[in-house]
Design an enzyme around this catalytic site. Structure first.
Site, mmCIF file in Angstrom:
data_model
loop_
_atom_site.group_PDB
_atom_site.id
_atom_site.type_symbol
_atom_site.label_atom_id
_atom_site.label_comp_id
_atom_site.label_asym_id
_atom_site.label_seq_id
_atom_site.Cartn_x
_atom_site.Cartn_y
_atom_site.Cartn_z
ATOM 1 C CG ASP A 198 -1.730 1.300 1.347
ATOM 2 O OD1 ASP A 198 -2.412 1.582 0.110
ATOM 3 O OD2 ASP A 198 -2.062 1.916 2.467
ATOM 4 C CG ASP B 170 -1.654 7.414 0.515
ATOM 5 O OD1 ASP B 170 -0.736 8.288 0.289
ATOM 6 O OD2 ASP B 170 -2.560 7.431 -0.065
ATOM 7 N N GLY C 163 -7.977 3.139 3.241
ATOM 8 C CA GLY C 163 -7.812 2.043 2.163
ATOM 9 C C GLY C 163 -8.794 1.923 1.313
ATOM 10 N NE ARG D 190 -10.752 10.875 -4.129
ATOM 11 C CZ ARG D 190 -10.436 11.424 -5.402
ATOM 12 N NH1 ARG D 190 -11.242 12.136 -6.134
ATOM 13 N NH2 ARG D 190 -9.243 11.347 -5.933
ATOM 14 C CB SER E 257 -4.077 7.279 -3.723
ATOM 15 O OG SER E 257 -3.546 8.399 -4.331
ATOM 16 C CG ASN F 127 -4.191 12.337 -6.325
ATOM 17 O OD1 ASN F 127 -4.533 13.076 -7.280
ATOM 18 N ND2 ASN F 127 -5.010 12.355 -5.086
ATOM 19 C CG ASP G 289 -1.638 2.393 6.435
ATOM 20 O OD1 ASP G 289 -1.862 1.842 5.278
ATOM 21 O OD2 ASP G 289 -1.726 3.442 7.008
#
Length: 244
Positions: free
Chosen positions: A14, A16, A60, A63, A138, A140, A196
């Site tokens: 992952d 972030d 996780g 969005r 994400s 981005n 995470d």
């Protein structure tokens, strides 16, 4: 040396909170978005969005799924809208776009950095000859990886754009991690997942991956193990065997 079982030949990370410190930016952007939304809807007596809300309903997930899951937890249902909705639209996509606008502002303001321990671990994984992929909700991810100088390690990237384009289910479904394994040409049983987020750990377990590592940045090691992590560490460098 890498703290992984012998059959593992690929690592799926992952982004972030595992490789980069941007999880704190995501949390801040979500909190501002949802607090503004709830205050406008319920007045000054609203219950603010907190870390537990983030961990349980948002972290996780893609969005729109995060918006939907959190609002559902508060008994709120919005129309879906479309990806082109303005950030002030009272739709699932509008709220999600507001969060993304705030996130990009925070990234521009604070920058992007990688955890030093994660860089050390990526270097060790690369030097050991294991394949490396990034699997993230994400949209981005490409820019974040480049800004943190981590794109040099990554052979495959399954991000929010790929998830949407391929119609994959978001975490906690295993689809995105399974897509990452396919992109690297390995069976799930020979790949390790590093997460995470509770939803991400569940995805790794649901996909029958060979090893699932929970990365505990916020004091939820027990919850990561309960959701399917084989072990939990506070930093990826903790997995490295010291050189005698």
């Amino acid at each position: 040396m890498l703290g992984l079982p012998e059959p593992i030949t690929a690592c799926l990370f992952d982004l972030d909170g595992v490789l980069t410190t941007t999880a704190t930016l995501h949390m801040a952007a979500w909190k501002q978005t949802f607090d503004e939304f709830l205050r406008a809807r319920e007045g000054s007596g609203y219950r603010p969005f907190d870390q537990d809300d983030y961990d349980q309903h948002v972290d996780g997930r893609p969005r729109a799924d995060g918006v939907r899951e959190f609002l559902h937890s508060r008994g709120i249902t919005l129309t879906e809208g479309s990806a082109e909705d303005p950030s002030d639209a009272q739709t699932v996509n509008g709220v999600g776009n507001r969060k993304n606008d705030l996130l990009l502002e925070l990234v521009k303001e604070r920058g992007v950095s990688a955890y030093p321990g994660s860089v050390r671990y990526l270097e060790a994984v690369r030097d050991a000859g294991l394949a490396i992929g990034v699997v993230t909700a994400s949209q981005n991810a490409e820019a974040v990886l480049a800004a943190a100088n981590l794109d040099q390690f990554v052979r495959a990237r399954i991000d929010g754009l790929v998830v949407a384009d391929q119609g994959l289910r978001g975490k906690p479904a295993p689809d995105s991690y399974l897509a990452g394994a396919r992109a690297l040409g390995v069976e799930p049983a020979r790949a390790a997942v590093f997460e995470d987020a509770l939803a991400g750990v569940r995805a790794g377990r649901a996909g029958a991956f060979g090893f699932v590592v929970g990365v505990d940045r916020v004091g939820q090691a027990a919850a990561l193990r309960e959701h399917g992590a084989d072990l939990a560490v506070t930093d990826l460098a903790d997995l490295l065997t010291p050189v005698p």
